[in-house]
Design a protein around this motif. Structure first.
Motif, mmCIF file in Angstrom:
data_model
loop_
_atom_site.group_PDB
_atom_site.id
_atom_site.type_symbol
_atom_site.label_atom_id
_atom_site.label_comp_id
_atom_site.label_asym_id
_atom_site.label_seq_id
_atom_site.Cartn_x
_atom_site.Cartn_y
_atom_site.Cartn_z
ATOM 1 N N UNK A 249 0.825 -1.206 0.000
ATOM 2 C CA UNK A 249 0.000 0.000 0.000
ATOM 3 C C UNK A 249 0.865 1.264 0.000
ATOM 4 N N UNK A 250 1.929 1.255 -0.789
ATOM 5 C CA UNK A 250 2.895 2.355 -0.821
ATOM 6 C C UNK A 250 2.212 3.635 -1.306
ATOM 7 N N UNK A 251 2.543 4.753 -0.665
ATOM 8 C CA UNK A 251 2.053 6.069 -1.084
ATOM 9 C C UNK A 251 3.148 6.765 -1.885
ATOM 10 N N UNK A 252 2.799 7.262 -3.062
ATOM 11 C CA UNK A 252 3.750 7.917 -3.955
ATOM 12 C C UNK A 252 3.354 9.363 -4.202
ATOM 13 N N UNK A 253 4.359 10.194 -4.396
ATOM 14 C CA UNK A 253 4.147 11.574 -4.824
ATOM 15 C C UNK A 253 5.339 11.989 -5.663
ATOM 16 N N UNK A 254 5.120 12.867 -6.642
ATOM 17 C CA UNK A 254 6.195 13.344 -7.510
ATOM 18 C C UNK A 254 6.390 14.841 -7.293
ATOM 19 N N UNK A 255 7.634 15.224 -7.029
ATOM 20 C CA UNK A 255 8.025 16.615 -6.841
ATOM 21 C C UNK A 255 9.046 16.979 -7.908
ATOM 22 N N UNK A 256 8.792 18.032 -8.667
ATOM 23 C CA UNK A 256 9.795 18.564 -9.583
ATOM 24 C C UNK A 256 10.476 19.754 -8.913
ATOM 25 N N UNK A 257 11.807 19.836 -9.058
ATOM 26 C CA UNK A 257 12.526 20.904 -8.376
ATOM 27 C C UNK A 257 13.638 21.461 -9.246
ATOM 28 N N UNK A 258 14.008 22.690 -8.903
ATOM 29 C CA UNK A 258 15.086 23.347 -9.626
ATOM 30 C C UNK A 258 15.728 24.385 -8.720
ATOM 31 N N UNK A 259 15.454 25.680 -8.933
ATOM 32 C CA UNK A 259 16.091 26.741 -8.170
ATOM 33 C C UNK A 259 15.484 26.960 -6.800
ATOM 34 N N UNK A 260 15.928 28.043 -6.148
ATOM 35 C CA UNK A 260 15.545 28.320 -4.760
ATOM 36 C C UNK A 260 14.032 28.396 -4.582
ATOM 37 N N UNK A 261 13.357 29.063 -5.482
ATOM 38 C CA UNK A 261 11.902 29.222 -5.387
ATOM 39 C C UNK A 261 11.164 28.352 -6.391
ATOM 40 N N UNK A 262 11.766 27.246 -6.778
ATOM 41 C CA UNK A 262 11.199 26.412 -7.844
ATOM 42 C C UNK A 262 11.062 24.972 -7.387
ATOM 43 N N UNK A 263 9.962 24.706 -6.699
ATOM 44 C CA UNK A 263 9.586 23.332 -6.326
ATOM 45 C C UNK A 263 8.086 23.194 -6.558
ATOM 46 N N UNK A 264 7.691 22.099 -7.197
ATOM 47 C CA UNK A 264 6.266 21.873 -7.486
ATOM 48 C C UNK A 264 5.898 20.432 -7.203
#
Length: 215
Positions: free
Chosen positions: A62-77
């Motif tokens: 029952x693993x929970x997954x999430x995807x985060x894209x990241x780059x610069x200091x103010x760039x995480x989604x």
């Protein structure tokens, strides 16, 4: 739209069950990643999730997954929010959603400390799972942001495991950076020899992360 509607329906129609692992898949999409390399990354991650051995464990635990894209200091989604893999359909739809992800950032710096901090905070909304793991993948060392070691220590105090996937060109500079600065004491680094090796490396890495033996 139909795929997204079905994905949301499946997520909401079944009650959450016991979860062994909450896993944030944190993908570096900084300026060093060109469009072709981004496509190799999302295709490789989707293929890994569809792998029969991985898919079986995801559902079993029952693993929970999430995807985060990241780059610069103010760039995480947070591109895909927490979803428990309650059935093979959940795995398939999540993999499909990964493969269709639009790139979140372009022409931005590399700030892994801020990405790790965002991933840590994202566990506040995660299902109640026995383990919490951040899967940091990237092809470069920092050129912006704060001290990565400090966030790593914060993760260790919180009981969160941080693993790394270093995408190398030549040598081991990125692998060594992840070993020394990113992963927690209970973590590990997997190395990909270029973006074309990413699919193999991410499959091996996820399998190791979700198959870990307690204690």
């Amino acid at each position: 739209m139909l795929l997204r509607a079905l994905f949301i329906c499946l997520c909401l129609s079944q009650p959450a069950q016991a979860c062994r692992t909450a896993l944030v898949l944190a993908m570096d999409v900084s300026n060093s990643v060109d469009p072709g390399e981004f496509r190799l990354r999302v295709d490789g991650l989707a293929a890994a999730l569809r792998d029969p051995e991985i898919a079986e464990i995801l559902v079993r635990d029952q693993v929970a997954l999430s995807v985060l894209q990241w780059s610069g200091v103010d760039a995480q989604e947070v591109s895909l929010d927490w979803t428990q893999m309650l059935s093979p359909s959940h795995v398939q739809l999540f993999a499909n959603a990964v493969q269709r992800l639009p790139r979140a950032f372009v022409m931005s710096n590399t700030a892994p400390a801020e990405a790790m901090a965002r991933a840590l905070g994202h566990f506040d909304s995660a299902p109640d799972c026995a383990r919490r793991v951040i899967d940091m993948s990237g092809d470069g060392t920092p050129n912006a942001g704060g001290e990565v070691n400090r966030i790593r220590r914060t993760a260790e105090r919180a009981g969160v495991t941080v693993n790394g996937l270093a995408i190398e060109g030549l040598g081991r500079a990125i692998t060594n950076f992840y070993l020394r600065n990113v992963i927690t004491a209970d973590g590990f680094v997997e190395t990909a020899r270029g973006h074309r090796d990413y699919a193999r490396a991410i499959r091996r890495k996820i399998l190791r992360e979700i198959s870990s033996v307690f204690g």
